[in-house]
Scaffold this motif. Structure first.
Motif, mmCIF file in Angstrom:
data_model
loop_
_atom_site.group_PDB
_atom_site.id
_atom_site.type_symbol
_atom_site.label_atom_id
_atom_site.label_comp_id
_atom_site.label_asym_id
_atom_site.label_seq_id
_atom_site.Cartn_x
_atom_site.Cartn_y
_atom_site.Cartn_z
ATOM 1 N N PHE A 1 -19.856 -30.039 19.830
ATOM 2 C CA PHE A 1 -19.372 -30.083 21.210
ATOM 3 C C PHE A 1 -20.233 -31.011 22.060
ATOM 4 C CE2 PHE A 1 -19.515 -28.440 25.592
ATOM 5 C CZ PHE A 1 -18.171 -28.478 25.927
ATOM 6 N N PHE A 2 -21.540 -30.977 21.848
ATOM 7 C CA PHE A 2 -22.450 -31.773 22.663
ATOM 8 C C PHE A 2 -22.688 -33.180 22.121
ATOM 9 C CE2 PHE A 2 -23.327 -27.853 24.845
ATOM 10 C CZ PHE A 2 -23.568 -28.285 26.139
ATOM 11 N N THR A 3 -21.865 -33.592 21.176
ATOM 12 C CA THR A 3 -21.876 -35.000 20.762
ATOM 13 C C THR A 3 -20.649 -35.727 21.306
ATOM 14 O OG1 THR A 3 -20.762 -34.478 18.672
ATOM 15 C CG2 THR A 3 -23.173 -34.523 18.653
ATOM 16 N N GLN A 4 -19.791 -35.017 22.039
ATOM 17 C CA GLN A 4 -18.600 -35.642 22.608
ATOM 18 C C GLN A 4 -18.986 -36.564 23.769
ATOM 19 O OE1 GLN A 4 -14.973 -32.845 22.785
ATOM 20 N NE2 GLN A 4 -16.711 -31.448 22.958
ATOM 21 N N PRO A 5 -18.252 -37.665 23.954
ATOM 22 C CA PRO A 5 -18.529 -38.568 25.079
ATOM 23 C C PRO A 5 -18.431 -37.840 26.416
ATOM 24 C CG PRO A 5 -17.023 -39.594 23.516
ATOM 25 C CD PRO A 5 -17.152 -38.159 23.107
ATOM 26 N N GLY A 6 -19.419 -38.039 27.265
ATOM 27 C CA GLY A 6 -19.420 -37.418 28.584
ATOM 28 C C GLY A 6 -20.058 -36.052 28.631
ATOM 29 N N SER A 7 -20.462 -35.515 27.474
ATOM 30 C CA SER A 7 -21.007 -34.155 27.446
ATOM 31 C C SER A 7 -22.348 -34.034 28.158
ATOM 32 C CB SER A 7 -21.154 -33.673 25.998
ATOM 33 O OG SER A 7 -22.097 -34.464 25.292
ATOM 34 N N GLU A 8 -22.957 -35.185 28.532
ATOM 35 C CA GLU A 8 -24.229 -35.114 29.255
ATOM 36 C C GLU A 8 -24.058 -34.481 30.639
ATOM 37 O OE1 GLU A 8 -22.447 -39.182 30.157
ATOM 38 O OE2 GLU A 8 -22.692 -37.886 28.402
#
Length: 211
Positions: free
Chosen positions: A15-22
């Motif tokens: 989930f936290f490797t998806q674009p924008g997850s920052e």
């Protein structure tokens, strides 16, 4: 982007490797454990509670997919929906607000596009309570305006992860982050003709004066 080593499950790592997850906060594992414990102890006779139990177990790493290809799209959507709800609760809690403050101070959420706002940092919030418009919006505390994200990867994020009231809640918690409005007014743009500052012109009649 989140450091995947701190997550108790493969699903959260992905989930936290998806674009924008920052934009999303790294909900602390101990907090996730506490919140998910409520779901794990609900009445299993209720179908909704059973779904929450499944999502909680996946997020905590207590249940893996039985398929080599991972969870189905339907299952992933269900788990993500559950985590979005968790995230909204987390950012409203003291540790969550602190984590958002850290991102805000670093300018992770971007800066106001208005020149007179002097690159004021933005804070995320839910765009609308309308289910058809559950995207994310960026709020500027200096000019009190909201903007759409500058990048598509952020525009696709779910604003419900923060909620409609998050921007107000954030600045209630951290009033020292509200800029001095006198500074803002002092630097308000005023048109000039041949170097001379024009005074007494309203926003409506400025262009009439020029014509």
């Amino acid at each position: 982007m989140a450091n995947s080593s701190q997550w108790p499950s493969k699903w959260l790592q992905k989930f936290f490797t998806q674009p924008g997850s920052e934009f999303y906060c790294c909900c602390r594992p101990s907090w996730i454990e506490e919140e998910c414990r409520h779901a794990l102890h609900r009445n299993n006779d209720d179908s909704d509670d059973e779904g929450d139990k499944f999502c909680a177990e996946v997020i905590l790493g207590r249940r893996d997919s039985s398929s080599a290809s991972g969870f189905s799209d339907e299952q992933n959507n269900e788990i993500q929906e559950f985590y979005i709800q968790l995230h909204q609760q987390y950012v409203a809690s003291p540790p969550g607000l602190y984590d958002v403050k850290s991102k805000y101070s670093q300018g992770v959420y971007g800066k106001c596009p208005r020149l007179i706002c002097q690159k004021q940092h933005l804070i995320p919030m839910q765009l609308s309570k309308d289910e058809d418009q559950k995207g994310i919006a960026m709020y500027c505390v200096r000019c009190n305006e909201i903007f759409l994200p500058s990048y598509l990867r952020h525009a696709r994020l779910d604003g419900r992860a923060f909620g409609l009231s998050f921007a107000a809640l954030f600045f209630i918690q951290y009033p020292e982050l509200i800029p001095n409005q006198k500074t803002y007014l002092y630097n308000d743009y005023a048109p000039r003709v041949f170097g001379f500052r024009m005074k007494g012109l309203t926003h409506q009649n400025r262009f009439e004066f020029i014509r």
